[in-house]
Design a protein around this motif. Sequence first.
Motif, PDB file in Angstrom:
ATOM      1  N   ASP A   1      -8.621   6.222  -0.565  1.00  0.00           N
ATOM      2  CA  ASP A   1      -8.502   7.410  -1.403  1.00  0.00           C
ATOM      3  C   ASP A   1      -7.269   7.291  -2.295  1.00  0.00           C
ATOM      4  N   PRO A   2      -7.397   7.570  -3.591  1.00  0.00           N
ATOM      5  CA  PRO A   2      -6.208   7.561  -4.447  1.00  0.00           C
ATOM      6  C   PRO A   2      -5.259   8.685  -4.047  1.00  0.00           C
ATOM      7  N   ILE A   3      -3.960   8.429  -4.202  1.00  0.00           N
ATOM      8  CA  ILE A   3      -2.949   9.426  -3.853  1.00  0.00           C
ATOM      9  C   ILE A   3      -2.706  10.378  -5.013  1.00  0.00           C
ATOM     10  N   GLY A   4      -2.611   9.843  -6.210  1.00  0.00           N
ATOM     11  CA  GLY A   4      -2.451  10.683  -7.393  1.00  0.00           C
ATOM     12  C   GLY A   4      -1.073  11.283  -7.575  1.00  0.00           C
ATOM     13  N   ALA A   5      -0.071  10.777  -6.855  1.00  0.00           N
ATOM     14  CA  ALA A   5       1.294  11.295  -6.961  1.00  0.00           C
ATOM     15  C   ALA A   5       2.124  10.392  -7.864  1.00  0.00           C
ATOM     16  N   PRO A   6       3.233  10.906  -8.418  1.00  0.00           N
ATOM     17  CA  PRO A   6       4.106  10.051  -9.225  1.00  0.00           C
ATOM     18  C   PRO A   6       4.629   8.869  -8.408  1.00  0.00           C
ATOM     19  N   VAL A   7       4.743   7.712  -9.047  1.00  0.00           N
ATOM     20  CA  VAL A   7       5.286   6.519  -8.405  1.00  0.00           C
ATOM     21  C   VAL A   7       6.580   6.144  -9.121  1.00  0.00           C
ATOM     22  N   VAL A   8       7.680   6.177  -8.373  1.00  0.00           N
ATOM     23  CA  VAL A   8       8.969   5.729  -8.890  1.00  0.00           C
ATOM     24  C   VAL A   8       9.417   4.587  -7.990  1.00  0.00           C
ATOM     25  N   ALA A   9       9.476   3.396  -8.564  1.00  0.00           N
ATOM     26  CA  ALA A   9       9.810   2.200  -7.792  1.00  0.00           C
ATOM     27  C   ALA A   9      11.126   1.609  -8.264  1.00  0.00           C
ATOM     28  N   HIS A  10      11.891   1.137  -7.309  1.00  0.00           N
ATOM     29  CA  HIS A  10      13.138   0.419  -7.604  1.00  0.00           C
ATOM     30  C   HIS A  10      13.251  -0.709  -6.601  1.00  0.00           C
ATOM     31  N   GLY A  11      12.868  -1.921  -7.031  1.00  0.00           N
ATOM     32  CA  GLY A  11      12.908  -3.063  -6.128  1.00  0.00           C
ATOM     33  C   GLY A  11      12.076  -2.800  -4.881  1.00  0.00           C
ATOM     34  N   PRO A  12      12.710  -2.792  -3.706  1.00  0.00           N
ATOM     35  CA  PRO A  12      11.965  -2.662  -2.448  1.00  0.00           C
ATOM     36  C   PRO A  12      11.703  -1.228  -2.009  1.00  0.00           C
ATOM     37  N   PHE A  13      12.025  -0.247  -2.864  1.00  0.00           N
ATOM     38  CA  PHE A  13      11.822   1.157  -2.527  1.00  0.00           C
ATOM     39  C   PHE A  13      10.755   1.748  -3.456  1.00  0.00           C
ATOM     40  N   VAL A  14       9.801   2.489  -2.877  1.00  0.00           N
ATOM     41  CA  VAL A  14       8.762   3.147  -3.668  1.00  0.00           C
ATOM     42  C   VAL A  14       8.697   4.604  -3.226  1.00  0.00           C
ATOM     43  N   MET A  15       9.159   5.513  -4.110  1.00  0.00           N
ATOM     44  CA  MET A  15       9.210   6.928  -3.790  1.00  0.00           C
ATOM     45  C   MET A  15       8.515   7.720  -4.898  1.00  0.00           C
TER      46      MET A  15
ATOM     47  N   VAL B   1       0.852  -1.179   0.000  1.00  0.00           N
ATOM     48  CA  VAL B   1       0.000   0.000   0.000  1.00  0.00           C
ATOM     49  C   VAL B   1       0.894   1.236   0.000  1.00  0.00           C
ATOM     50  N   ASN B   2       0.714   2.089  -0.982  1.00  0.00           N
ATOM     51  CA  ASN B   2       1.555   3.277  -1.113  1.00  0.00           C
ATOM     52  C   ASN B   2       1.266   4.283  -0.001  1.00  0.00           C
ATOM     53  N   LEU B   3       2.252   5.130   0.263  1.00  0.00           N
ATOM     54  CA  LEU B   3       2.089   6.258   1.177  1.00  0.00           C
ATOM     55  C   LEU B   3       2.198   7.557   0.382  1.00  0.00           C
ATOM     56  N   PRO B   4       1.442   8.588   0.756  1.00  0.00           N
ATOM     57  CA  PRO B   4       1.542   9.867   0.048  1.00  0.00           C
ATOM     58  C   PRO B   4       2.887  10.522   0.328  1.00  0.00           C
ATOM     59  N   PRO B   5       3.293  11.496  -0.503  1.00  0.00           N
ATOM     60  CA  PRO B   5       4.617  12.120  -0.347  1.00  0.00           C
ATOM     61  C   PRO B   5       4.923  12.584   1.062  1.00  0.00           C
ATOM     62  N   GLU B   6       3.933  13.164   1.746  1.00  0.00           N
ATOM     63  CA  GLU B   6       4.184  13.714   3.076  1.00  0.00           C
ATOM     64  C   GLU B   6       4.375  12.638   4.149  1.00  0.00           C
ATOM     65  N   LEU B   7       4.073  11.362   3.820  1.00  0.00           N
ATOM     66  CA  LEU B   7       4.236  10.278   4.791  1.00  0.00           C
ATOM     67  C   LEU B   7       5.306   9.274   4.385  1.00  0.00           C
TER      68      LEU B   7
END
Length: 287
Positions: free
Chosen positions: A248-262, A126-132
């Motif tokens: 609620d959808p976050i709507g922010a860009p998702v950049v993933a690299h293996g175990p990191f999602v930023m 489950v993604n977290l929004p930028p501020e979290l």
Amino acid sequence: MTARTIKAKHSAHRDDISDLITRRPVPNRGLDQVDPFLFLNHHGPQLYKAGNNGLPFGPHPHRGFETVTFILEGSLAHMDTGGHESVIHAGGVQWMTAGSGLIHAELSPPEFKRDGGDMEILQLWVNLPPELKMTTPRYTGLQSPDIPSIEADGGAKLHLVSGAFDGKSGPVVSLTGVMMSMVDLPPGGKITLPAPKGRNVFFYVVRGAVSLGDTRAEKFELVEFSDDGDAIEVSAPDGGYLLYGHADPIGAPVVAHGPFVMNTEAEIRQAIVDYQAGKFNREPVNT
């Protein structure tokens, strides 16, 4: 209440990890995510013989999201560098907020490796929004009795992990208001599931098959819904078991690299630097 219509169905693709049977409905061809639900691995069901090597998920890092692990059969030992440790058995759930960074291991307990047995596990990211993204890591381990089981009028049982259903609340207080549950439908069972306007729904058929109006969803299928109603009406003539949630959808860009999602490539590079510098190593992980 108005029933949502189906936008698409997506079959999980097979992607075994060594001898571990694994299916992945998301991401999939034609479906990158169900924002904020990023990823689901369905491990098993399968029978492990006595003297097995157990699950292969030794210590590995995460940053920027949450892992929610459902133990349907068997048991799972969790250890992480935040000092959290538990063994969760069938019917239980682990909810880990990786946030600013943790190293964790998810392994079979010694008794399972010695004796073997049935194993089936789901892991949802489950993604977290930028501020979290860089929030303080935390972990909740729930055994089956810790999770409220709510019987619907149609005979189905909803096992509520987080959020609210029928006036009751789940034991996990999600940082982002995620409602997450498992739904058990006996043969002939039915249930009306809430799908509040503006929220994205996660709906995956783990076992059996279900009917959604005139459409049938089979085992290992993820159903994608349009945001054109506030409920989902489900029936199961022969029985079924679902993973169900909404957020609620976050709507922010998702950049993933293996175990990191930023959210940016620069944040991914920083996560790698921080991991290599030992900044995730708050306490040792024992394996």
